[in-house]
Scaffold this active site. Structure first.
Site, PDB file in Angstrom:
ATOM      1  N   ASP A  99       0.833  -1.203   0.000  1.00  0.00           N
ATOM      2  CA  ASP A  99       0.000   0.000   0.000  1.00  0.00           C
ATOM      3  C   ASP A  99       0.869   1.256   0.000  1.00  0.00           C
ATOM      4  OD1 ASP A  99       0.931  -0.524   2.597  1.00  0.00           O
ATOM      5  OD2 ASP A  99      -1.010  -0.287   3.567  1.00  0.00           O
ATOM      6  N   ASP A 102       7.041   3.680   3.379  1.00  0.00           N
ATOM      7  CA  ASP A 102       7.252   4.779   4.320  1.00  0.00           C
ATOM      8  C   ASP A 102       8.730   4.768   4.723  1.00  0.00           C
ATOM      9  OD1 ASP A 102       6.389   6.823   6.107  1.00  0.00           O
ATOM     10  OD2 ASP A 102       6.044   5.371   7.690  1.00  0.00           O
ATOM     11  N   LYS A 130       6.248   7.626   0.286  1.00  0.00           N
ATOM     12  CA  LYS A 130       6.619   8.808   1.086  1.00  0.00           C
ATOM     13  C   LYS A 130       8.136   8.861   1.126  1.00  0.00           C
ATOM     14  CE  LYS A 130       2.946   8.935   4.614  1.00  0.00           C
ATOM     15  NZ  LYS A 130       2.684   8.583   6.041  1.00  0.00           N
ATOM     16  N   PHE A 151      -0.290  11.523   7.566  1.00  0.00           N
ATOM     17  CA  PHE A 151      -0.899  10.211   7.737  1.00  0.00           C
ATOM     18  C   PHE A 151      -2.177  10.125   6.928  1.00  0.00           C
ATOM     19  CE2 PHE A 151      -2.697   6.510   9.735  1.00  0.00           C
ATOM     20  CZ  PHE A 151      -1.570   5.722   9.834  1.00  0.00           C
ATOM     21  N   ASP A 158      -5.179   2.128   6.905  1.00  0.00           N
ATOM     22  CA  ASP A 158      -5.948   2.291   8.141  1.00  0.00           C
ATOM     23  C   ASP A 158      -5.324   3.268   9.118  1.00  0.00           C
ATOM     24  OD1 ASP A 158      -3.689   0.524   8.768  1.00  0.00           O
ATOM     25  OD2 ASP A 158      -4.689   0.211  10.686  1.00  0.00           O
TER      26      ASP A 158
HETATM   27  P1  IMP Z   1       7.505   1.077   6.489  1.00  0.00           P
HETATM   28  O1  IMP Z   1       8.191  -0.171   6.913  1.00  0.00           O
HETATM   29  O2  IMP Z   1       7.790   2.216   7.432  1.00  0.00           O
HETATM   30  O3  IMP Z   1       7.787   1.466   5.064  1.00  0.00           O
HETATM   31  O4  IMP Z   1       5.981   0.789   6.738  1.00  0.00           O
HETATM   32  C1  IMP Z   1       5.034   0.760   5.759  1.00  0.00           C
HETATM   33  C2  IMP Z   1       3.725   0.419   6.432  1.00  0.00           C
HETATM   34  O5  IMP Z   1       3.372   1.407   7.405  1.00  0.00           O
HETATM   35  C3  IMP Z   1       2.611   0.437   5.416  1.00  0.00           C
HETATM   36  O6  IMP Z   1       2.439  -0.828   4.833  1.00  0.00           O
HETATM   37  C4  IMP Z   1       1.438   0.878   6.260  1.00  0.00           C
HETATM   38  O7  IMP Z   1       0.835  -0.249   6.865  1.00  0.00           O
HETATM   39  C5  IMP Z   1       2.008   1.751   7.323  1.00  0.00           C
HETATM   40  N1  IMP Z   1       1.886   3.183   6.988  1.00  0.00           N
HETATM   41  C6  IMP Z   1       2.879   4.046   6.712  1.00  0.00           C
HETATM   42  N2  IMP Z   1       2.401   5.267   6.450  1.00  0.00           N
HETATM   43  C7  IMP Z   1       1.059   5.184   6.545  1.00  0.00           C
HETATM   44  C8  IMP Z   1      -0.012   6.139   6.382  1.00  0.00           C
HETATM   45  O8  IMP Z   1       0.159   7.329   6.065  1.00  0.00           O
HETATM   46  N3  IMP Z   1      -1.268   5.645   6.563  1.00  0.00           N
HETATM   47  C9  IMP Z   1      -1.532   4.362   6.906  1.00  0.00           C
HETATM   48  N4  IMP Z   1      -0.561   3.439   7.068  1.00  0.00           N
HETATM   49  C10 IMP Z   1       0.727   3.853   6.900  1.00  0.00           C
HETATM   50 MG    MG Z   2       0.808  -2.240   5.528  1.00  0.00          MG
END
Ligand code: IMP
Ligand code: MG
Length: 181
Positions: A99, A102, A130, A151, A158
Site C-alpha cells: 500500500d 514509508d 513517502k 498520515f 488504516d
Molecule cells: P515502512 O516499513 O515504514 O515502510 O511501513 C510501511 C507500512 O506502514 C505500510 O504498509 C502501512 O501499513 C504503514 N503506513 C505508513 N504510512 C502510513 C499512512 O500514512 N497511513 C496508513 N498506514 C501507513
Molecule cells: Mg501495511
C-alpha cells in the site's frame, strides 16, 4: 466516517486511473514471465484486487502478513512474520504489492527474506510512496503516487484498523488522533 477526514487527497476516479496505468506497465514488463503477485496484508488488499484486474497476463496470487511496529520502529528493523507464503517461490517472478512505502523497513526486511528463497526475480509495486520518510535504501520498481509526510487513510490504509473501506484516500483530522491519546 467522512466527518473524520480533513482533506480528500485522491478520489476514487484518480485512484482508478493510477492503478490502470500501473497494470498497463506490469502487463508490458511481465510478458512471458511467471508472475506471482504478493500482497502484504492487510493494507494492500484493496489495491491488489483492483490492480490484478488491470493485469492482462496469467498470474498467481499469494499473501503474507507481517507485524506492524506497534509503538515506534524497532531499531533492529526486524519484522515478525504472522502469515507466510503458501508456496516455494523458486521459479517465480515475485511482484510485492504494497500500500505505502514509508520508512522502507518492512520491505527491506522482506526482500532479504524472499531473496534467500531464490525466486527468479523480485520487484516492488507500491501505490503510495513517502520518499522523505525513508530510513533504508529501497526504491519501488513501480509506484502510483508520491504523498507528503502526512498520515493518510482509505483504499486499504488504516488508522487503528479503521477507514480501510473508504473508497478514496484522505488525511485524517488531528482531533481523531488527539482524542485517542
Ligand atoms: P515502512 O516499513 O515504514 O515502510 O511501513 C510501511 C507500512 O506502514 C505500510 O504498509 C502501512 O501499513 C504503514 N503506513 C505508513 N504510512 C502510513 C499512512 O500514512 N497511513 C496508513 N498506514 C501507513
Ligand atoms: Mg501495511
Amino acid at each position: 466516517m467522512n466527518k473524520d477526514i480533513e482533506l480528500v487527497l485522491f478520489s476514487e476516479e484518480k485512484l482508478h486511473s493510477v492503478v490502470q496505468e500501473l497494470g498497463r506497465q506490469i502487463t508490458a514488463d511481465y510478458q512471458g514471465r511467471n508472475l506471482l503477485l504478493l500482497s502484504i496484508l492487510k493494507g494492500s488488499v484493496v489495491f491488489m484486487t483492483d490492480l490484478m484486474r488491470q493485469i492482462d497476463l496469467p498470474c498467481e496470487l499469494d499473501f503474507m502478513a507481517v507485524s506492524s511496529y506497534g509503538n515506534g520502529v524497532k531499531a533492529s528493523g526486524t519484522v515478525r512474520i504472522l502469515k507466510d507464503l503458501d508456496r516455494d517461490i523458486r521459479g517465480y517472478d515475485v511482484l510485492i504489492v504494497e500500500d505505502i512505502l514509508d520508512s522502507g523497513m518492512t520491505l527491506n526486511y522482506l526482500m532479504d527474506l524472499l531473496y534467500a528463497r531464490n525466486p527468479n526475480s523480485i520487484r516492488i509495486c507500491t501505490l503510495f510512496d513517502k520518499p522523505e520518510r525513508r530510513k533504508v535504501d529501497i526504491y519501488p520498481d513501480y509506484k502510483g503516487l508520491e504523498v507528503p509526510d502526512e498520515f493518510i487513510v482509505g483504499y486499504g490504509l488504516d488508522y487503528a484498523e479503521k477507514y480501510r473501506n473508504l473508497p478514496y484516500v484522505g488525511v485524517l483530522k488531528r482531533e481523531v488522533y488527539e482524542n485517542k491519546e
